[in-house]
Design a protein around this motif. Structure first.
Motif, mmCIF file in Angstrom:
data_model
loop_
_atom_site.group_PDB
_atom_site.id
_atom_site.type_symbol
_atom_site.label_atom_id
_atom_site.label_comp_id
_atom_site.label_asym_id
_atom_site.label_seq_id
_atom_site.Cartn_x
_atom_site.Cartn_y
_atom_site.Cartn_z
ATOM 1 N N VAL A 82 10.881 -10.176 -2.710
ATOM 2 C CA VAL A 82 10.210 -8.927 -3.081
ATOM 3 C C VAL A 82 11.160 -7.763 -2.837
ATOM 4 C CG1 VAL A 82 7.944 -9.882 -2.471
ATOM 5 C CG2 VAL A 82 9.190 -8.498 -0.804
ATOM 6 N N GLU A 83 10.815 -6.623 -3.409
ATOM 7 C CA GLU A 83 11.599 -5.419 -3.172
ATOM 8 C C GLU A 83 11.427 -4.962 -1.723
ATOM 9 O OE1 GLU A 83 13.700 -3.741 -5.200
ATOM 10 O OE2 GLU A 83 13.438 -5.375 -6.645
ATOM 11 N N PRO A 84 12.490 -4.473 -1.096
ATOM 12 C CA PRO A 84 12.348 -3.943 0.264
ATOM 13 C C PRO A 84 11.339 -2.796 0.299
ATOM 14 C CG PRO A 84 14.665 -4.183 -0.308
ATOM 15 C CD PRO A 84 13.881 -4.388 -1.583
ATOM 16 N N VAL A 85 10.612 -2.701 1.387
ATOM 17 C CA VAL A 85 9.663 -1.603 1.576
ATOM 18 C C VAL A 85 9.710 -1.212 3.046
ATOM 19 C CG1 VAL A 85 7.709 -3.159 1.970
ATOM 20 C CG2 VAL A 85 7.284 -0.843 1.158
ATOM 21 N N ALA A 86 9.650 0.070 3.308
ATOM 22 C CA ALA A 86 9.843 0.565 4.671
ATOM 23 C C ALA A 86 8.508 0.943 5.313
ATOM 24 C CB ALA A 86 10.794 1.756 4.645
ATOM 25 N N ASP A 87 8.542 1.965 6.148
ATOM 26 C CA ASP A 87 7.391 2.474 6.884
ATOM 27 C C ASP A 87 6.929 1.439 7.913
ATOM 28 O OD1 ASP A 87 5.606 4.389 7.648
ATOM 29 O OD2 ASP A 87 4.211 4.085 6.003
ATOM 30 N N SER B 137 0.529 -3.964 10.894
ATOM 31 C CA SER B 137 0.326 -3.598 9.487
ATOM 32 C C SER B 137 1.627 -3.669 8.706
ATOM 33 C CB SER B 137 -0.279 -2.185 9.391
ATOM 34 O OG SER B 137 -0.991 -2.029 8.194
ATOM 35 N N ASP B 138 2.376 -4.739 8.910
ATOM 36 C CA ASP B 138 3.719 -4.882 8.352
ATOM 37 C C ASP B 138 3.697 -4.843 6.823
ATOM 38 O OD1 ASP B 138 6.263 -6.311 7.502
ATOM 39 O OD2 ASP B 138 6.539 -6.271 9.673
ATOM 40 N N ASN B 139 4.358 -3.834 6.253
ATOM 41 C CA ASN B 139 4.330 -3.660 4.802
ATOM 42 C C ASN B 139 5.114 -4.730 4.062
ATOM 43 O OD1 ASN B 139 2.716 -1.371 4.878
ATOM 44 N ND2 ASN B 139 4.452 0.038 4.950
ATOM 45 N N LEU B 140 6.273 -5.098 4.581
ATOM 46 C CA LEU B 140 7.080 -6.125 3.924
ATOM 47 C C LEU B 140 6.352 -7.467 3.960
ATOM 48 C CD1 LEU B 140 9.710 -6.843 2.527
ATOM 49 C CD2 LEU B 140 10.791 -7.074 4.773
#
Length: 229
Positions: A40-45, A70-73
């Motif tokens: 998947v595309e990297p996602v932060a926060d 609540s890990d977004n990745l």
């Protein structure tokens, strides 16, 4: 019912919608399935996986990351395996009409994307938490939610250590965005369990984050008074 204020209102719930993903994972994804974040595309926060060295983790570990921080990745990788369409179908099968996970997590949300990650009503979400012990996959989701480290909202009233809960039994999922705070869960004390859903959406000129959090804690104090210490 202890308290209700416009419980039917559909509001933005930020990461609370990940609760539906966890339930779908518990039902349909092998928990030992290897999952690769490079798919998947990297996602932060929010989240920890982006800071770890390993690219592959089992689905069950990803569910813990989603429930605890609540890990977004981890959310987006699990959605790749569970399917956003199947999460939507699950919500429908549960009779949820106001509560939904609309999209994957995105660093930038444009007009081409759903306007919010998730939405829901306090009425539906509190009932969903009440029903979880009897739902297929629900007991597993409750075990995952027991690792939640976000006790900043309603759960702040229970005076628990975010990293090692001791006291009342708390299972909760939170959501945070600009102008959004949401905390849904079930807390069990000596007097028994109470399920709750507290959702706040507000423009910045109406209230500060501190004022919203103080109100959410006050509602938690009322819950604590019912379940006992």
């Amino acid at each position: 019912m202890l308290h209700a204020h416009r419980p039917e209102l559909v509001l933005s719930t930020a990461s609370v919608g990940k609760l539906l993903l966890l339930l779908q994972v518990a039902r349909s994804v092998p928990l030992d399935l290897p999952c690769d974040r490079r798919d998947v595309e990297p996602v932060a926060d929010s989240g920890l996986w982006q800071h770890l060295s390993t690219d592959v983790l089992p689905a069950g570990d990803l569910a813990v990351l989603v429930a605890s921080v609540s890990d977004n990745l981890a959310t987006n990788v699990l959605l790749r395996h569970a399917g956003l369409d199947r999460v939507a179908a699950l919500a429908g099968s549960l009779g949820l009409t106001a509560t939904a996970l609309h999209d994957v997590v995105r660093d930038v949300r444009t007009a081409a994307h759903p306007p919010r990650l998730s939405s829901g009503s306090a009425e539906e979400l509190s009932l969903l938490l009440h029903r979880l012990p009897d739902l297929d996959g629900g007991p597993q989701v409750l075990r995952w939610l027991g690792t939640s480290a976000d006790l900043s909202m309603v759960a702040s009233a229970f005076d628990l250590d975010p990293l090692s809960h001791a006291g009342v039994v708390l299972r909760n999922k939170t959501g945070t965005d600009e102008g959004v705070r949401a905390d849904v869960g079930v807390v069990t004390g000596p007097a028994g369990p109470v399920s709750y859903a507290v959702l706040a959406n507000w423009p910045p000129e109406v209230a500060t984050v501190g004022e919203v959090l103080a109100t959410m804690r006050a509602l938690g104090d009322a819950i604590r008074g019912v379940v006992g210490n």
